[in-house]
Design an enzyme around this catalytic site. Structure first.
Site, PDB file in Angstrom:
ATOM      1  N   GLU A 280     -36.372  24.656 -29.790  1.00 47.19           N
ATOM      2  CA  GLU A 280     -36.149  23.907 -28.544  1.00 47.19           C
ATOM      3  C   GLU A 280     -34.669  23.895 -28.166  1.00 47.19           C
ATOM      4  O   GLU A 280     -34.327  23.649 -27.008  1.00 47.19           O
ATOM      5  CB  GLU A 280     -36.649  22.471 -28.694  1.00 47.19           C
ATOM      6  CG  GLU A 280     -38.138  22.301 -28.466  1.00 47.19           C
ATOM      7  CD  GLU A 280     -38.563  22.560 -27.030  1.00 47.19           C
ATOM      8  OE1 GLU A 280     -38.052  21.886 -26.127  1.00 47.19           O
ATOM      9  OE2 GLU A 280     -39.407  23.438 -26.819  1.00 47.19           O
TER      10      GLU A 280
ATOM     11  N   TYR B  65     -34.877  15.676 -26.624  1.00 48.91           N
ATOM     12  CA  TYR B  65     -35.153  16.138 -27.987  1.00 48.91           C
ATOM     13  C   TYR B  65     -34.300  17.365 -28.315  1.00 48.91           C
ATOM     14  O   TYR B  65     -33.632  17.425 -29.359  1.00 48.91           O
ATOM     15  CB  TYR B  65     -36.648  16.469 -28.130  1.00 48.91           C
ATOM     16  CG  TYR B  65     -36.983  17.192 -29.416  1.00 48.91           C
ATOM     17  CD1 TYR B  65     -37.120  16.501 -30.616  1.00 48.91           C
ATOM     18  CD2 TYR B  65     -37.154  18.576 -29.441  1.00 48.91           C
ATOM     19  CE1 TYR B  65     -37.414  17.172 -31.802  1.00 48.91           C
ATOM     20  CE2 TYR B  65     -37.448  19.256 -30.615  1.00 48.91           C
ATOM     21  CZ  TYR B  65     -37.575  18.544 -31.790  1.00 48.91           C
ATOM     22  OH  TYR B  65     -37.864  19.212 -32.963  1.00 48.91           O
TER      23      TYR B  65
ATOM     24  N   SER C 141     -34.428  23.399 -34.421  1.00 46.57           N
ATOM     25  CA  SER C 141     -35.616  23.768 -33.643  1.00 46.57           C
ATOM     26  C   SER C 141     -35.319  24.828 -32.595  1.00 46.57           C
ATOM     27  O   SER C 141     -34.231  24.842 -31.989  1.00 46.57           O
ATOM     28  CB  SER C 141     -36.135  22.508 -32.944  1.00 46.57           C
ATOM     29  OG  SER C 141     -37.058  22.848 -31.940  1.00 46.57           O
TER      30      SER C 141
END
Ligand code: NAP
Ligand code: F7E
Length: 337
Positions: A133, A154, A131
């Site tokens: 992220e 996460y 990701s």
């Protein structure tokens, strides 16, 4: 010979689109579903095939990324040519409330699956749903060489899974790749991610079912693409001669505020009259700006995005308007296809 794939997270947004894509390509698709006391298969009900169906090519199995032995047994039984690890606790805000579970399912879960491939002694290609992220606080544009600086449990769990995947490639010669995907959305996006929360609210406000929409930080910049195009990139990553990692993104930036403008504007509404602030939706540490450079994917995979953020917002508003209209009419049909 038709190929066999295993998809974890088959009930999620990407799992449902990827299943459709692989079935169209002639694959037999096995999906890992976690047990729930309520129905969690809404996104794949339209492709479900019962055990009695002759020539069945879509098969669901109950298991969980937190249960390593079940994963080994499943891989031994299915012997897939390709494994797509899409299962995760994928909500960034929720990961601050459930950090250990997120680390377990999203981080260790990937390692369990990699190790299960090894333990099962099978030759399979492995896709890890990495990701944007992971880039977190590192400023854009971000590409495959950009250093990671995650800003949530996460993001940190995804970094662990990313490096586990790289390690299995280097240590055991496994065909294992990371797709570093930037935000991608669709009418099947979970209702608590910001784009879908907005487009659903637009449809409900238009229908007179809701007046206000509570949101957090409107200044965040994201690179939003269209999920059906992104699952095609996943598949391409597993069809190459050599395994390597890829960024998948549109390269187009928009703030949450700009997404609001487009979505409300498309329905003839002014977002300022409806949107209120609630700090509950802010994160203890925010990711300010993600804008991807997907030139490697374009060069090596021939992958290019078509749908940009404004069209995406319109697709999602139209689908939610159809869905709310169907709900009001009492018609229990999915309207996103
Ligand atoms: P999603 O809609 O939230 O789907 C997540 C899937 O994982 C669901 O099927 C969920 O099952 C399953 N799952 C959750 N915990 C599990 C566990 N312990 N064991 C097995 N399965 C579990 O996510 P998505 O948007 O399709 O994203 C797919 C993957 O890509 C995720 O790994 C996500 O983190 C990653 N990713 C997403 C984006 C994006 O913008 N969408 C961008 C980059 C990376 P239930 O249906 O039962 O909840
Ligand atoms: O937030 C802001 C929020 O939750 C986007 C996941 O698929 O993409 C996703 O993670 C932005 C953030 O997605 C609300 O603060 C404002 O800046 O839709 P989101 P995300 O956090 O970017 C990445 C690539 C993944 O990998 C993840 O799995 O919107 N925001 N107000 C809000 N966000 C939410 N959810 N709700 C609000 O009310």
């Amino acid at each position: 010979m038709t190929k066999t794939a295993l998809i974890t997270g088959v009930t999620g947004q990407d799992g449902s689109y990827l299943s459709e894509l692989l079935l169209e390509k002639g694959y037999t698709v096995h999906g890992l579903v976690r047990r729930s006391s309520s129905f969690n298969t809404e996104r794949i009900d339209h492709i479900y095939q019962g055990p009695q169906e002759p020539g069945r090519r879509f098969v669901l199995h109950h298991a969980d990324l937190c249960d390593g032995v079940a994963l080994v047994n499943l891989l031994r039984e299915i012997q897939p040519d390709e494994v797509y690890n899409l299962g995760a606790q994928s909500h960034v805000r929720v990961s601050f409330d459930a950090p250990l579970y997120t680390g377990d399912a999203t981080g260790l879960g990937s390692l369990r699956l990699l190790e299960a491939v090894r333990a099962a002694g099978i030759d399979t290609r492995f896709y890890q749903a990495s990701s944007s992220e992971m880039f977190g606080a590192t400023p854009p544009p971000q590409n495959e060489g950009t250093p990671f600086h995650p800003r949530s449990p996460y993001g940190a769990a995804k970094v662990y899974a990313y490096w586990s995947t790289v390690n299995y490639r280097e240590a055991y010669g496994m065909y294992a790749v990371n797709g570093i995907l930037f935000n991608h959305e669709s009418p099947r996006r979970g209702e608590t991610f910001v784009t879908r929360k907005i487009t659903r609210a637009v449809a409900r406000i238009k229908a007179g079912l809701q007046r206000e929409l509570y949101l957090g930080n409107l200044d965040a910049v994201r690179d939003w693409g269209y999920a059906p195009e992104y699952v095609d990139a996943m598949w391409r990553m597993l069809q190459q001669d050599e395994p390597t990692d890829y960024v998948v993104a549109t390269g187009v930036a928009a703030t949450v505020r700009e997404f609001l403008e487009t979505a409300f504007g498309h329905a003839g509404l002014d977002w300022r009259e409806h949107v209120r602030h609630d700090a509950k939706y802010e994160r203890p540490s925010e990711v300010d700006a993600l804008i991807g450079d997907a030139s490697k994917a374009e060069r090596l995979l021939g992958w290019k995005p078509e749908v940009r953020v404004e069209e995406l917002a319109r697709i999602m508003v139209d689908a939610d308007v159809r869905q709310v209209t169907a709900e009001l009419a009492g018609t229990a049909v999915r309207v996103d296809r």
